[in-house]
Design a protein around this motif. Structure first.
Motif, PDB file in Angstrom:
ATOM      1  N   PHE A   1       0.838  -1.205   0.000  1.00  0.00           N
ATOM      2  CA  PHE A   1       0.000   0.000   0.000  1.00  0.00           C
ATOM      3  C   PHE A   1       0.879   1.264   0.000  1.00  0.00           C
ATOM      4  O   PHE A   1       0.675   2.197  -0.773  1.00  0.00           O
ATOM      5  CB  PHE A   1      -0.933  -0.029   1.218  1.00  0.00           C
TER       6      PHE A   1
ATOM      7  N   LYS B   1       2.434   2.183  -3.356  1.00  0.00           N
ATOM      8  CA  LYS B   1       1.431   2.760  -4.271  1.00  0.00           C
ATOM      9  C   LYS B   1       1.106   4.198  -3.862  1.00  0.00           C
ATOM     10  O   LYS B   1       0.926   5.069  -4.707  1.00  0.00           O
ATOM     11  CB  LYS B   1       0.154   1.914  -4.270  1.00  0.00           C
TER      12      LYS B   1
ATOM     13  N   ILE C   1      -3.022   6.311  -5.428  1.00  0.00           N
ATOM     14  CA  ILE C   1      -4.235   6.195  -4.600  1.00  0.00           C
ATOM     15  C   ILE C   1      -4.887   7.565  -4.437  1.00  0.00           C
ATOM     16  O   ILE C   1      -4.213   8.551  -4.125  1.00  0.00           O
ATOM     17  CB  ILE C   1      -3.879   5.586  -3.228  1.00  0.00           C
TER      18      ILE C   1
ATOM     19  N   ASN D   1      -8.283   7.472   0.727  1.00  0.00           N
ATOM     20  CA  ASN D   1      -7.892   6.553   1.800  1.00  0.00           C
ATOM     21  C   ASN D   1      -9.000   6.470   2.835  1.00  0.00           C
ATOM     22  O   ASN D   1      -9.388   7.491   3.408  1.00  0.00           O
ATOM     23  CB  ASN D   1      -6.626   7.065   2.497  1.00  0.00           C
TER      24      ASN D   1
ATOM     25  N   THR E   1      -9.007   5.051  -7.410  1.00  0.00           N
ATOM     26  CA  THR E   1      -8.495   3.928  -6.626  1.00  0.00           C
ATOM     27  C   THR E   1      -8.647   4.298  -5.156  1.00  0.00           C
ATOM     28  O   THR E   1      -8.229   5.376  -4.728  1.00  0.00           O
ATOM     29  CB  THR E   1      -7.008   3.657  -6.929  1.00  0.00           C
TER      30      THR E   1
ATOM     31  N   ALA F   1      -8.072   3.088  -1.197  1.00  0.00           N
ATOM     32  CA  ALA F   1      -7.418   2.135  -0.293  1.00  0.00           C
ATOM     33  C   ALA F   1      -8.262   2.013   0.974  1.00  0.00           C
ATOM     34  O   ALA F   1      -8.679   3.016   1.552  1.00  0.00           O
ATOM     35  CB  ALA F   1      -6.021   2.619   0.057  1.00  0.00           C
TER      36      ALA F   1
ATOM     37  N   GLN G   1      -8.434   0.511   4.672  1.00  0.00           N
ATOM     38  CA  GLN G   1      -7.727  -0.113   5.795  1.00  0.00           C
ATOM     39  C   GLN G   1      -8.676  -1.090   6.484  1.00  0.00           C
ATOM     40  O   GLN G   1      -9.825  -0.767   6.765  1.00  0.00           O
ATOM     41  CB  GLN G   1      -7.254   0.990   6.747  1.00  0.00           C
TER      42      GLN G   1
ATOM     43  N   LEU H   1      -8.262  -1.126  -3.132  1.00  0.00           N
ATOM     44  CA  LEU H   1      -7.056  -1.796  -2.648  1.00  0.00           C
ATOM     45  C   LEU H   1      -7.284  -2.121  -1.171  1.00  0.00           C
ATOM     46  O   LEU H   1      -7.346  -1.215  -0.323  1.00  0.00           O
ATOM     47  CB  LEU H   1      -5.842  -0.871  -2.806  1.00  0.00           C
ATOM     48  N   GLN H   2      -7.457  -3.411  -0.878  1.00  0.00           N
ATOM     49  CA  GLN H   2      -7.679  -3.786   0.530  1.00  0.00           C
ATOM     50  C   GLN H   2      -6.338  -3.764   1.262  1.00  0.00           C
ATOM     51  O   GLN H   2      -5.357  -4.320   0.764  1.00  0.00           O
ATOM     52  CB  GLN H   2      -8.284  -5.183   0.609  1.00  0.00           C
ATOM     53  N   VAL H   3      -6.306  -3.092   2.404  1.00  0.00           N
ATOM     54  CA  VAL H   3      -5.061  -3.021   3.174  1.00  0.00           C
ATOM     55  C   VAL H   3      -5.280  -3.666   4.542  1.00  0.00           C
ATOM     56  O   VAL H   3      -5.540  -2.985   5.537  1.00  0.00           O
ATOM     57  CB  VAL H   3      -4.606  -1.554   3.359  1.00  0.00           C
TER      58      VAL H   3
END
Ligand code: CP3
Length: 661
Positions: A61, A64, A70, A73, A154, A156, A158, A179-181
Motif C-alpha cells: 500500500f 502505491k 491512490i 484513503n 483507486t 485504499a 484499511q 485496494l484492501q489493506v
C-alpha cells in the motif's frame, strides 16, 4: 486452616468444572486465576502476535501511495489506523508518510480513526456520521466534494479483522478500484493443535464454562473449528456458560450465533473469572431449564396449543426465549433494558377507552376476542417488551362461589364476604378449565396475535391480596375484617389461604399451558402487614403458589409497601421481585440478593411531570440499575387512568434508547 479456606473457595467457585479460555498473552495468569477459583483450566491461546514488519500488504500500500496511485484513503477503525502507522513507521519516515497521505482524500469512519489521524497532524476531509455503518460511509463519500468521482478512483481501504464484504461489493458495483489493506497484529498461533483440542473437548461436553477475553479469539476459534465442526461448536457453546470480557467481544460472539451469558461489571480478565465463578451454578441452571422448556415445546404442544411442527415451533420458542424480557427474567445479558407497564392496557389509552365505551369491564374480560385485542394493541402501541393478559385478579372469586361487580367509580365489590370459619367452609376450590376457560382462550388468542418475539405474561392476585378482597368485600383502608379474621380465627385464616393457594396454582399453570411465557403474582395490599404477620400468615402460601408453578417458567413476585421486609418477600420466592418506589433500587437489590432479578421502582406519578423531568428520572433509575443483568423496567404500581399517553410513550423510548456505558 489454609486448606479449609481453599476448599471453601473451591466449593463456592467453579467447583471443579473444566473452564476453557483462549487468552494468549496472559495464558499462564489465566490458568492460575481459574485454578484459584476452583476450576480446572483448559487454556488454549487463540492468537499469536504478528511482528509489525511482516505486514506485507501494508508495505505494498505504501509503495502505491508514494507513487500517487491512490486517490482516496478510508480508515475504518482506530486500532487499525494506529497499527497501520506503526507498521509503516518500521520502514518509512513519518513525515514522508504524512506528506503522501495529505495528497489524497482522507475518509474516517468515526471518531476513533479521526483522533489517530489527528495525532499525526492529519485532518480527514470526510467524517462518516453515526451510526457509522457502510451505508453512511458510501453516502458520505458519494456526496462529498472533497472526494474524486468514485467510478474512476483507486480507493485504499484499511481493514482490521474481518473484511466488510457488503462495503466491498457496493464499492465494486460503482466501478471503484479497491485496494484492501489488511493490517495484522494478531494471527492464528503457529501450532493450532491446542485450539483444535479445545474445540473437540467443548463438543464432547467436557467443559462447563468458556471464557473469551478478546473478539479475535472468537473468530479464530471458529476458524479452527472450520466448516466441519462450526455448527457442532455453536451447539456445544449453547450448553456451557459463555463469559465475555466486554461489549466488543460479546458482539463478535453474537455475530457468530453464540449467546453471551455473562459480561463482568468491569472489562478485566480477573473480574471475568471471578464473576463467572460466582455465578456459574445459577447460570447453568437457568440455561438448562430454558433449554428444557424449549425442548418440551418442540416435541409437545407449541404456544398456540397445537402440536408443534418440528423446526418451525422451535424458532418461535427461541425468539421468545431470546427476547430481552425473558433473558432479564433469567438474569442473562440483554441488548437493552426491557420495559412493560402494569395496567398498560387501561383507561389512559384512547384505544382502550373506545372499546370500553361499548362494553362493561367484566364483559370485556370475558370476551376473549376483545381481551386479546386490548392486550395486543396496548403492547404494540407502546412498543413494550412484554404483554400482560387483559383480565383481573378478581375474576377467580366468582368460581370460588362469590359475586363480583365493578361499579362505576366505586371499584370492585364482592358479595358474600368470608368472615368466619363457617364462611371459609363454603369457599369453593376452583377448577379453572371449567370456570375460567375464557381467560385461557384469551391467552391463546393473544399469543396468536402478538408479535412472535414479545412474551406474554399471565397473572393472578397473590393469596393475601385476594383474601383481603374476599374478606372485606371490596377495597379497604385499614383491613379491619381481614386482620380481624387473621388474629381471632387463625385456623380459619390458614384454611382459607391454603384453599386460595391451591386454586391459584391450577389457574396459573392453566395460563402457562395456554401460552403464557411468564407469570406475575400481584400482592398489591400486603404492605398493610408488619414483618411478623407476613412471615406467619402470608409467606407460606405465597411460597406454595410459586413452588407450584411449572418449573422453568419465570415468576415475578410483585408487592407494594413491603420495603421494610423485602427479604421476607424475596424468601417467599420468585425469579424476579417487583418493587414499588419507596426504596432505593440499589438497596432493594442488595436486600433481595444477587440471585434474583428486580422489576419496577418508578413512581407512577412521575408520568405527570414534564417530559424532560420524566427523562431525567428514568435515566437516573437506569444508572442506578448500573447495567446489572436481571433488571426489568416498570412502574412501582399500575399507570393511573389520567396519565398522558405521550408521556408513557416518551418513557418507553427513553428506556429503549439507554445504553449503559
Ligand atoms: O394491563 C394490565 O395490567 C392487565 C390488566 C389488569 C387489570 N387489573 C385490568 C383492570 C391487571 C393486571 C389487573 C390487576 C388488578 N386488579 C390488581 C392488582 C394490581 C394493582 O393495581 O394493584 C388489583 C388490585 C385489581 C382489582 C381491581 N380491578 C381494582 C381495584 C379495580 C378498580 C380500580 C380501577 O383502576 O378502576 C379494577 C378494575 C380494572 N382492572 C380496570 C382495568 C383496566 C379498570 C376498569 C375499567 O375499565 O373501568
Amino acid at each position: 486452616m489454609e486448606e479449609a479456606k481453599e476448599s471453601m473457595t473451591k466449593a463456592k467457585g467453579f467447583g471443579g468444572y473444566c473452564v476453557a479460555a483462549f487468552e494468549a498473552r496472559f495464558a499462564q495468569e489465566m490458568a492460575k486465576l481459574i485454578n484459584t477459583h476452583g476450576g480446572k483450566p483448559m487454556v488454549a491461546p487463540a492468537m499469536a502476535e504478528v511482528p509489525l514488519g511482516q505486514n506485507v500488504s501494508a508495505f505494498d500500500f505504501a509503495e502505491k501511495l508514494f507513487r500517487n496511485e491512490i486517490a482516496i484513503n478510508v480508515f475504518m477503525t482506530g486500532v487499525g489506523t494506529r497499527t497501520l502507522f506503526e507498521v509503516l513507521e518500521t520502514r518509512y519516515a513519518k513525515e514522508h508518510l504524512v506528506e503522501a497521505l495529505k495528497r489524497t482524500a482522507l475518509v474516517a469512519r468515526g471518531p476513533k480513526p479521526v483522533s489517530v489521524l489527528r495525532s499525526y497532524g492529519l485532518f480527514p476531509n470526510v467524517v462518516v456520521p453515526e451510526p457509522n455503518t457502510w451505508r453512511e460511509l458510501l453516502e458520505t463519500i458519494e456526496s462529498s466534494e472533497c472526494c474524486p468521482a468514485l467510478a474512476s478512483a483507486t480507493l485504499a481501504l484499511q481493514e482490521y479483522g474481518v473484511p466488510n464484504s457488503e462495503l466491498l461489493q457496493e464499492l465494486r458495483k460503482r466501478g471503484v478500484k479497491v485496494l484492501q489493506v489488511p493490517v495484522y497484529r494478531w494471527a492464528l498461533p503457529e501450532d493450532t493443535a491446542p485450539l483444535s483440542e479445545a474445540v473437540r473437548r467443548l463438543i464432547a461436553g467436557d467443559c462447563q464454562v468458556a471464557l473469551f477475553t478478546n473478539a479475535m479469539q472468537v473468530s479464530h476459534l471458529f476458524q479452527v473449528a472450520g466448516q466441519g465442526s462450526g455448527e457442532a461448536l455453536r451447539e456445544a457453546l449453547r450448553r456451557v456458560v459463555v463469559g465475555s470480557v466486554g461489549p466488543v467481544c460479546s458482539q463478535a460472539l453474537r455475530e457468530l450465533g453464540v449467546q453471551v451469558d455473562l459480561e463482568p461489571q468491569h472489562p478485566k480478565m480477573g473480574q471475568l473469572v471471578a464473576e463467572a465463578a460466582a455465578q456459574v451454578h445459577t447460570l447453568l441452571k437457568a440455561k438448562n431449564t430454558a433449554r428444557d422448556a424449549s425442548a418440551r415445546m418442540d416435541v409437545g404442544v407449541n404456544g398456540y396449543g397445537e402440536p408443534a411442527r418440528h423446526g418451525k415451533a422451535s424458532t418461535v420458542v427461541d425468539k421468545l426465549e431470546d427476547s430481552a424480557f425473558m433473558r432479564a427474567c433469567r438474569r442473562l445479558p440483554t441488548s437493552h433494558t426491557p420495559i412493560w407497564l402494569m395496567r398498560q392496557a387501561g383507561r389512559y389509552m384512547p384505544e382502550y377507552r373506545a372499546i370500553r365505551a361499548k362494553n362493561s369491564f367484566l364483559d370485556l374480560c370475558k370476551n376473549s376476542d376483545l381481551a386479546a385485542e386490548v392486550t395486543v394493541t396496548a403492547a404494540h402501541r407502546l412498543g413494550a417488551d412484554a404483554a400482560i393478559i387483559f383480565a383481573d385478579i378478581l375474576l377467580i372469586v366468582e368460581p370460588m362461589g362469590l359475586g363480583l361487580r365493578f361499579e362505576k367509580g366505586d371499584g370492585p365489590s364482592i358479595d358474600g364476604a368470608i368472615r368466619s370459619q363457617a364462611d371459609v367452609g363454603r369457599l369453593r376450590e376452583v377448577e379453572p378449565e371449567e370456570s375460567l376457560g375464557y381467560v385461557f382462550d384469551a391467552v391463546r388468542k393473544t399469543r396468536a396475535g402478538l408479535r412472535s418475539d414479545i412474551p406474554l405474561i399471565g397473572f393472578a392476585g397473590a393469596p393475601f391480596t385476594l383474601a383481603s378482597y374476599i374478606v372485606e368485600g371490596g377495597a379497604s383502608k385499614n383491613y379491619r375484617h381481614t386482620k380481624g379474621l387473621m388474629y381471632r380465627e387463625p385456623s380459619a385464616w390458614h384454611a382459607m389461604m391454603s384453599s386460595i393457594a391451591r386454586s391459584l396454582v391450577k389457574y396459573l399453570n392453566g395460563q402457562i399451558a395456554a401460552g403464557a411465557q411468564a407469570v406475575q403474582l400481584f400482592d398489591s395490599w400486603v404492605g398493610c402487614l408488619g414483618p411478623d404477620d407476613y412471615r406467619e400468615f402470608v409467606l407460606p402460601y405465597t411460597r406454595q403458589v410459586i413452588e407450584g408453578v411449572k418449573p422453568g417458567v419465570p415468576v415475578i413476585n410483585f408487592s407494594t409497601g413491603t420495603s421494610s421486609y423485602l427479604e421476607l418477600v424475596s424468601a417467599a420466592g420468585g425469579d424476579v421481585i417487583g418493587v414499588d418506589w419507596r426504596i432505593d433500587l440499589g438497596e432493594a437489590w442488595s436486600r433481595i440478593g444477587p440471585d434474583k432479578g428486580i422489576q419496577g421502582n418508578l413512581d407512577p406519578l412521575v408520568l405527570f411531570a414534564e417530559q424532560v423531568t420524566i427523562k431525567e428520572r428514568v435515566q437516573q433509575l437506569l444508572a442506578r440499575a448500573a447495567g446489572r443483568h436481571g433488571y426489568i423496567f416498570n412502574l412501582g404500581h399500575g399507570i393511573l387512568p389520567e396519565t398522558p399517553v405521550d408521556n408513557v410513550l416518551a418513557l418507553v423510548d427513553t428506556v429503549h434508547e439507554w445504553r449503559h456505558s
